[in-house]
Write an enzyme that holds these catalytic residues in place. Sequence first.
Site, PDB file in Angstrom:
ATOM      1  N   TYR A  68      33.472  36.793  71.627  1.00  8.71           N
ATOM      2  CA  TYR A  68      34.187  37.711  72.531  1.00  8.71           C
ATOM      3  C   TYR A  68      35.562  37.284  73.078  1.00  8.71           C
ATOM      4  O   TYR A  68      35.444  35.906  73.346  1.00  8.71           O
ATOM      5  CB  TYR A  68      33.103  37.816  73.785  1.00  8.71           C
ATOM      6  N   GLY A  75      36.255  43.048  77.972  1.00  5.87           N
ATOM      7  CA  GLY A  75      35.402  43.825  78.790  1.00  5.87           C
ATOM      8  C   GLY A  75      34.958  44.882  77.998  1.00  5.87           C
ATOM      9  O   GLY A  75      34.211  44.833  76.821  1.00  5.87           O
TER      10      GLY A  75
END
Length: 535
Positions: A68, A75
């Site tokens: 990530y 997000g």
Amino acid sequence: MPANDLPALPLSRAAMIMLDTDAPLRLADVHAIAAGGATLALGSSLRARAAEAEACLDRHVAARRRIYGVTTGYGPLATSYIAPERAAELQRYLVFHLASGVGAPLPPDQARAVAVARLAALATGRSGVRAEVLDALLGAINAGLAPAIPEKGTVGASGDLTPLSHLALALMGEGAFLVDGTERPAAEVLAAHGLAPIVLGRKDALALVNGTSAMTGIAALAGVRTGWLLETALATTVTMAELLGGRTEAWHPLIAAARPHPGQMRVQERLWALAADSDRLVPPEQPPPVLDDLGAEGVAQFQPLPQDAYSLRCAPQLLGAVADTLDWHERVVETELNAATDNPLVFAERDFVMHAGNFFGQHVGFASDALANAVVMLAVHSERKVARLTDPVRSGGFPAFLQPRETGLMSGFMGAQVTASALVGEMRARAHPASIQSISTNGDNQDINPMGTIAARKSAEMVEDAARVIAIEALAATQGFELAGGFTSNGAGFSACARRLAERVRALSDFVGTDRPLAPDIARVAAAVRAGELA
């Protein structure tokens, strides 16, 4: 002004604070560095751990694994996978889109504390950040630089994304630093201090912005200064009790032992010790005195009260609760200060890169709201003592509003007492907790938010106003001290505590013999209270 003519910030080199695996930062360390009284160094074991995490993350990125914010978007846009070759763009755009803070910049000491807190978090070796980022932060901190960080715009959920992005922007040479209260282009300021802008890559920007360091840095300063407010409150309470003919029975250590909250026990012992050399306070009467002749009806009215008003009698309980709250706040904030608070985290010893939520600032939010409540009660306690001393009906013989000359033509501390009441009213109006004000953001990805930085900023503002109220109390107490003959050769029976307080106040403010504007006096004494100079 050319870059090389920018004034260097004054910075004391009196102390060097080492941060290492066996030497975590304390709140007092953050305060010393933020105030310019110390510099910071990173120990070799922390640097080695950070290097291991960096190498671990490099291996995963080279294997083109999904991580990530490193090989994905952010997000709800993490469904977009990004080639590692575009990492520098990804990190740069992260800072750019988050740099959307609004409002006045944080005060310079708070901004420096934020930078210190971020460095401490990254130095835990769980972020995978490059050594260049650690050194860029360390260089800015030790140069005394204050990044221009707008005070508003964070919900404290993925940490303090917005304020920390402005920190990152300054380190990149694309934001601003505060110099003598003015925002100056970051590139100029860095150059003036021999520092190079940093080029962010891989996970650097995400590591800088994704954490609780804004709330933690602000909370660290608020905690230290609340400790000084509490110490000053002990001195003013003893002095006020001496002026009002108070009794020490309620401060006896036996009372605290019967209700053994740690803070109350410490406060009780301190008040008892500070009052020990006073000849003005009424000592405990044990056994209690025998009742005089009560007459045929068995009732004798209008006798002396056997105990004081709550502002004196319950001082150990109120101030002790403040002490216990402050202890809890310190434990929470110091834990957060020395913790890894971004996402994802790197565990090099297991070759893991893990996604989680250590950036969620609920602990600091709760602790900051609790501290704000405690600081409000410090101000309430202080204002009530001022009101009692300035009221001729309740002060035991002092002139109205402590003005001994042509009272009525002149009004002494009447206006200052109103200011103290107004400050308390405003503090109460702002005291609603911030840490429960969750609101969904980020396309409902961040569907709960702790508002920790709002809570920390609120507690810091409460400390500022409480210092003003306590300053008014210290001024009034010193006026009473002088009216009662405390500055005479025999000291009028006052304790050493009262004498020290009065001498320090008198170095900042003269006796109010003729009415004058007291705003400058209040400002000077409040600054001394905030700096711990009256404690």
